[in-house]
Design a protein around this motif. Structure first.
Motif, mmCIF file in Angstrom:
data_model
loop_
_atom_site.group_PDB
_atom_site.id
_atom_site.type_symbol
_atom_site.label_atom_id
_atom_site.label_comp_id
_atom_site.label_asym_id
_atom_site.label_seq_id
_atom_site.Cartn_x
_atom_site.Cartn_y
_atom_site.Cartn_z
ATOM 1 N N ALA A 26 0.738 -1.209 -0.183
ATOM 2 C CA ALA A 26 0.006 0.028 0.018
ATOM 3 C C ALA A 26 0.952 1.190 0.032
ATOM 4 N N ILE A 27 1.931 1.101 0.746
ATOM 5 C CA ILE A 27 2.764 2.263 0.680
ATOM 6 C C ILE A 27 3.452 2.637 -0.576
ATOM 7 N N LEU A 28 4.022 1.398 -1.311
ATOM 8 C CA LEU A 28 4.450 1.671 -2.537
ATOM 9 C C LEU A 28 3.675 2.219 -3.585
ATOM 10 N N GLU A 29 2.404 2.166 -3.414
ATOM 11 C CA GLU A 29 1.121 2.854 -4.427
ATOM 12 C C GLU A 29 0.904 3.934 -3.992
ATOM 13 N N CYS A 30 1.287 4.479 -2.843
ATOM 14 C CA CYS A 30 0.586 5.572 -2.225
ATOM 15 C C CYS A 30 1.001 6.867 -2.684
ATOM 16 N N LYS A 31 -0.038 7.648 -3.064
ATOM 17 C CA LYS A 31 -0.046 9.070 -3.852
ATOM 18 C C LYS A 31 -0.732 9.837 -3.031
ATOM 19 N N ARG A 32 -0.879 9.667 -1.678
ATOM 20 C CA ARG A 32 -1.904 10.481 -0.949
ATOM 21 C C ARG A 32 -1.351 12.027 -0.578
ATOM 22 N N CYS A 33 -0.002 11.992 -0.624
ATOM 23 C CA CYS A 33 0.315 13.360 -0.446
ATOM 24 C C CYS A 33 1.561 13.644 -1.514
ATOM 25 N N GLN A 34 1.721 14.938 -1.475
ATOM 26 C CA GLN A 34 2.804 15.462 -2.753
ATOM 27 C C GLN A 34 4.074 14.954 -2.438
ATOM 28 N N LEU A 35 4.371 14.332 -1.245
ATOM 29 C CA LEU A 35 5.798 13.838 -1.420
ATOM 30 C C LEU A 35 6.112 12.807 -2.197
ATOM 31 N N HIS A 36 5.242 11.974 -2.462
ATOM 32 C CA HIS A 36 5.524 10.863 -3.454
ATOM 33 C C HIS A 36 6.311 11.373 -4.843
ATOM 34 N N GLU A 37 5.910 12.540 -5.074
ATOM 35 C CA GLU A 37 6.456 13.247 -6.317
ATOM 36 C C GLU A 37 7.877 13.177 -6.604
ATOM 37 N N ASN A 41 12.654 6.254 -3.903
ATOM 38 C CA ASN A 41 12.050 5.169 -3.315
ATOM 39 C C ASN A 41 11.349 5.475 -2.061
ATOM 40 N N LYS A 42 10.168 4.439 -1.953
ATOM 41 C CA LYS A 42 9.442 4.743 -0.587
ATOM 42 C C LYS A 42 10.634 4.023 0.398
ATOM 43 N N VAL A 43 10.576 4.420 1.647
ATOM 44 C CA VAL A 43 11.381 3.979 2.564
ATOM 45 C C VAL A 43 10.657 3.343 3.722
ATOM 46 N N THR A 98 8.304 8.746 10.398
ATOM 47 C CA THR A 98 6.964 9.166 10.196
ATOM 48 C C THR A 98 6.122 9.304 8.899
ATOM 49 N N VAL A 99 7.216 9.642 7.908
ATOM 50 C CA VAL A 99 6.356 9.757 6.606
ATOM 51 C C VAL A 99 7.508 8.814 5.860
ATOM 52 N N LYS A 100 6.999 8.327 4.747
ATOM 53 C CA LYS A 100 7.760 7.179 3.856
ATOM 54 C C LYS A 100 8.410 7.716 2.469
ATOM 55 N N CYS A 101 8.248 9.042 2.346
ATOM 56 C CA CYS A 101 8.733 9.707 1.238
ATOM 57 C C CYS A 101 9.582 10.931 1.553
ATOM 58 N N ARG A 102 10.595 11.012 0.960
ATOM 59 C CA ARG A 102 11.606 11.974 1.344
ATOM 60 C C ARG A 102 10.839 13.597 1.061
ATOM 61 N N LYS A 115 -0.026 13.944 9.041
ATOM 62 C CA LYS A 115 -1.348 13.547 9.202
ATOM 63 C C LYS A 115 -1.867 12.498 8.033
ATOM 64 N N THR A 116 -1.439 12.877 6.870
ATOM 65 C CA THR A 116 -1.765 11.957 5.748
ATOM 66 C C THR A 116 -1.032 10.592 6.090
ATOM 67 N N CYS A 117 0.075 10.589 6.220
ATOM 68 C CA CYS A 117 0.742 9.430 6.515
ATOM 69 C C CYS A 117 0.751 8.653 7.746
ATOM 70 N N PRO A 119 -1.670 7.188 9.224
ATOM 71 C CA PRO A 119 -2.329 5.630 9.269
ATOM 72 C C PRO A 119 -1.404 4.470 8.875
ATOM 73 N N PHE A 120 -0.423 4.802 8.119
ATOM 74 C CA PHE A 120 0.813 3.877 7.656
ATOM 75 C C PHE A 120 1.675 3.536 9.156
ATOM 76 N N LEU A 121 1.873 4.682 9.576
ATOM 77 C CA LEU A 121 2.682 4.764 11.253
ATOM 78 C C LEU A 121 2.075 4.027 12.015
HETATM 79 S S1 SF4 Z 1 4.759 10.150 2.630
HETATM 80 FE FE1 SF4 Z 1 3.169 8.845 3.072
HETATM 81 S S2 SF4 Z 1 1.229 9.429 2.575
HETATM 82 FE FE2 SF4 Z 1 2.707 10.844 1.479
HETATM 83 S S3 SF4 Z 1 2.769 9.854 -0.576
HETATM 84 FE FE3 SF4 Z 1 4.407 8.908 0.804
HETATM 85 S S4 SF4 Z 1 3.630 7.053 1.638
HETATM 86 FE FE4 SF4 Z 1 2.040 8.419 0.817
#
Ligand code: SF4
Length: 197
Positions: A26-37, A41-43, A98-102, A115-117, A119-121
């Motif tokens: 789910a994290i690998l697919e996540c685009k819930r916040c702009q950090l994924h842009e 790699n997701k960490v 706390t967040v999975k994207c840099r 807040k957006t990330c 639920p994963f935490l």
């Molecule tokens: S930081 Fe978290 S909520 Fe934001 S895109 Fe990455 S995994 Fe998703």
């Protein structure tokens, strides 16, 4: 901007049902916040899947983003020093952020991104089930939604876990004088993870 603000909120309970592998997917697919842009790699995590001690850092930095592994750069070496000082074995700890994207330019995650990330935490914490949660710095404390903890003072949660706030390893890189204080705080609390062996 490719963030989809219409994605429905996901709850930690729903994520827990997926298990750790499902959360990773789910994290690998996540685009819930702009950090994924900007993420290379997701960490997601490193360490044991049933740790006694869980470290929560702020956010991936450059090295972590490139490798997809938490705390693998210079701050990671400081954290590894602390883990050795704590006398934790390989199967006794895990590390997440706390967040999975840099965040761009290593800025702090915003309140909205935390807040957006979250639920994963929360789902990771639930599934990893540590006895002791070490919040590395103020951002980890904010993400965990607890009111101001005193540095190094353990508090018990209603679930019977212990929460401790320690300095972030990156702060120790720049102020080695804090290392002695960090070790004192570890010494004050080491019974929490050593007495249960
Ligand atoms: S930081 Fe978290 S909520 Fe934001 S895109 Fe990455 S995994 Fe998703």
């Amino acid at each position: 901007m490719s963030t989809n603000c219409n994605i429905p909120a996901i709850t930690p309970d729903e994520l827990v049902k997926l298990g750790l592998k499902g959360i990773t997917a789910a994290i690998l697919e996540c685009k819930r916040c702009q950090l994924h842009e900007n993420a290379t790699n997701k960490v997601i995590m490193r360490g044991a899947e049933t740790p006694k001690v869980l470290f929560i850092g702020e956010a991936p930095g450059k090295n972590e983003d490139e490798a997809g592994i938490p705390f693998c750069g210079r701050a990671g070496k400081v954290l590894d020093e602390l883990i050795a000082y704590m006398d934790l074995k390989e199967n006794e700890y895990a590390i997440i952020n706390t967040v999975k994207c840099r965040p761009p330019n290593n800025r702090k995650p915003t309140q909205k991104e935390l807040k957006t990330c979250r639920p994963f935490l929360l789902a990771q914490i639930e599934l990893l089930g540590p006895q002791v949660i070490i919040l590395l710095g103020n951002t980890a404390e904010q993400a965990f939604c607890v009111s101001a903890l005193d540095w190094g003072e353990a508090i018990a949660t209603p679930e019977g876990k212990h929460l401790i706030k320690l300095y972030h390893p990156a702060a120790l890189l720049y102020r080695r004088s804090l290392m002695e204080k960090q070790r004192e705080m570890i010494d004050m609390n080491k019974g929490l993870w050593q007495n249960t062996r």
